[in-house]
Motif scaffolding. Structure first.
Motif, PDB file in Angstrom:
ATOM      1  N   GLY A 187       0.810  -1.209   0.000  1.00 59.05           N
ATOM      2  CA  GLY A 187       0.000   0.000   0.000  1.00 59.05           C
ATOM      3  C   GLY A 187       0.844   1.260   0.000  1.00 59.05           C
ATOM      4  O   GLY A 187       0.535   2.231  -0.702  1.00 59.05           O
ATOM      5  N   LEU A 188       1.918   1.272   0.787  1.00 57.22           N
ATOM      6  CA  LEU A 188       2.801   2.441   0.824  1.00 57.22           C
ATOM      7  C   LEU A 188       3.434   2.681  -0.543  1.00 57.22           C
ATOM      8  O   LEU A 188       3.478   3.819  -1.031  1.00 57.22           O
ATOM      9  N   VAL A 189       3.932   1.608  -1.147  1.00 61.59           N
ATOM     10  CA  VAL A 189       4.527   1.754  -2.485  1.00 61.59           C
ATOM     11  C   VAL A 189       3.464   2.185  -3.490  1.00 61.59           C
ATOM     12  O   VAL A 189       3.704   3.049  -4.354  1.00 61.59           O
ATOM     13  N   GLY A 190       2.275   1.595  -3.378  1.00 62.15           N
ATOM     14  CA  GLY A 190       1.192   2.004  -4.267  1.00 62.15           C
ATOM     15  C   GLY A 190       0.825   3.462  -4.102  1.00 62.15           C
ATOM     16  O   GLY A 190       0.521   4.160  -5.079  1.00 62.15           O
ATOM     17  N   GLY A 191       0.863   3.962  -2.858  1.00 62.25           N
ATOM     18  CA  GLY A 191       0.590   5.373  -2.620  1.00 62.25           C
ATOM     19  C   GLY A 191       1.612   6.287  -3.271  1.00 62.25           C
ATOM     20  O   GLY A 191       1.274   7.364  -3.780  1.00 62.25           O
ATOM     21  N   VAL A 192       2.886   5.862  -3.265  1.00 56.37           N
ATOM     22  CA  VAL A 192       3.931   6.640  -3.940  1.00 56.37           C
ATOM     23  C   VAL A 192       3.657   6.703  -5.437  1.00 56.37           C
ATOM     24  O   VAL A 192       3.806   7.762  -6.068  1.00 56.37           O
ATOM     25  N   VAL A 193       3.243   5.587  -6.006  1.00 59.68           N
ATOM     26  CA  VAL A 193       2.937   5.556  -7.446  1.00 59.68           C
ATOM     27  C   VAL A 193       1.752   6.470  -7.748  1.00 59.68           C
ATOM     28  O   VAL A 193       1.769   7.236  -8.728  1.00 59.68           O
ATOM     29  N   ASP A 199       0.786   9.079  -6.062  1.00 60.10           N
ATOM     30  CA  ASP A 199       1.225  10.465  -5.924  1.00 60.10           C
ATOM     31  C   ASP A 199       2.029  10.899  -7.141  1.00 60.10           C
ATOM     32  O   ASP A 199       1.896  12.031  -7.613  1.00 60.10           O
ATOM     33  N   ALA A 200       2.876   9.998  -7.666  1.00 60.86           N
ATOM     34  CA  ALA A 200       3.700  10.343  -8.826  1.00 60.86           C
ATOM     35  C   ALA A 200       2.837  10.665 -10.045  1.00 60.86           C
ATOM     36  O   ALA A 200       3.148  11.576 -10.821  1.00 60.86           O
ATOM     37  N   PHE A 201       1.743   9.927 -10.214  1.00 66.41           N
ATOM     38  CA  PHE A 201       0.900  10.126 -11.394  1.00 66.41           C
ATOM     39  C   PHE A 201      -0.162  11.210 -11.195  1.00 66.41           C
ATOM     40  O   PHE A 201      -0.516  11.912 -12.151  1.00 66.41           O
TER      41      PHE A 201
END
Length: 298
Positions: A7-13, A15-17
């Motif tokens: 979930g944390l990594v998914g949140g970074v993705v 935010d990036a997009f």
């Protein structure tokens, strides 16, 4: 932890997009609640500030516990973590703001750059020339790489959704009432100290990631100059950025009539406009390095 890490990594993705939500931003909503609470609780005393900070940060944590439990019960914990992470991260918006400042200075529009600077920091822009604005932007991008990106991920990895929300609440309160002024000298003390504590480890993690992304000179300047800054945390990140970018940060800063002389960090020349884009790129690299580290350690 698996769901939390994904979930944390998914949140970074996300935010990036997507960057920050343009409407109904949860952090903006928290700010409105905090402003209303300040009108009700405010007094020129530390204990009132302690109550104010404790209730708001504790309330954010309680909401996080509810979201965590409900999402686990319905099997959507990873998705919930990704959504909350996206809501509390600010790395992409930080980069966009930095690039907007760079474009204004590149076209010679100093007035526009001065007008936009308060979006990034509390520094008084009136007397700043283009190099002064460039230094302010580079320093703000450096410091906020920890506050807006790495610190939420650290606390999310440690304490899940409650950690994400409590960190963002503490950091938001510091921005609202934690700075020194006659009004907030006592009332904002608890928010400022809590933010210092919450950022102690993340700032050092950020400094280490800057070294990984920026090279050995970042490590040398971090070790030599990281403790010069009056902030126990900002100096770690700014020194590392100064070494990685080969610039010199620090100097005289004006904040609404109050002037501070900050120790200089780094051996290079003062930042130029082109260094803003380099700082934004380094900030993004550090954010993705933090996400990669969480993915590896899950």
């Amino acid at each position: 932890m698996r769901g939390s890490a994904e979930g944390l990594v998914g949140g970074v993705v996300l935010d990036a997009f997507l960057g920050d939500p343009r409407r109904w931003h949860p952090v903006a909503g928290f700010g409105r609640v905090a402003s209303a609470g300040e009108r009700f609780v405010y007094g020129d005393s530390r204990w009132r500030g302690v109550v104010y900070t404790g209730v708001l940060v504790g309330g954010a944590g309680a909401l996080g516990v509810v979201i965590e439990r409900v999402s686990r019960r319905f099997g959507v914990h990873g998705l919930a973590t990704a959504g909350v992470t996206w809501a509390v991260l600010g790395g992409t918006s930080l980069g966009r703001e930095g690039l907007a400042m760079a474009r204004a200075l590149e076209r010679g529009d100093l007035a526009a750059a001065r007008e936009r600077l308060p979006h990034l920091c509390a520094r008084d822009p009136k007397g700043l020339d283009a190099p002064g604005v460039a230094r302010a932007v580079v320093e703000s991008v450096a410091e906020n790489t920890s506050d807006a990106s790495v610190a939420p991920l650290v606390w999310g990895a440690v304490a899940g959704i409650p950690g994400l929300l409590m960190y963002r609440a503490a950091n938001t309160l510091d921005a609202m009432v934690g700075y020194r002024s006659p009004r907030y000298e006592r009332f904002g003390w608890a928010s400022a100290r809590l933010d210092d504590v919450a950022n102690w480890v993340p700032a050092r993690v950020t400094g280490g990631l800057v070294v990984v992304c920026g090279g050995s000179e970042a490590w040398r300047i971090l070790r030599r100059d990281g403790k010069k800054h009056p902030s126990p945390n900002a100096g770690q990140v700014e020194a590392a950025f100064a070494g990685a970018l080969g610039v010199r940060l620090g100097g005289v800063n004006a904040y609404g009539g109050r002037v501070e002389r900050r120790p200089e960090m780094g051996d290079g020349k003062a930042p130029e406009v082109r260094d803003i884009r380099r700082a934004v790129g380094l900030s993004a690299a550090v954010t993705f390095a933090a996400a990669a580290l969480i993915g590896v350690l899950r």
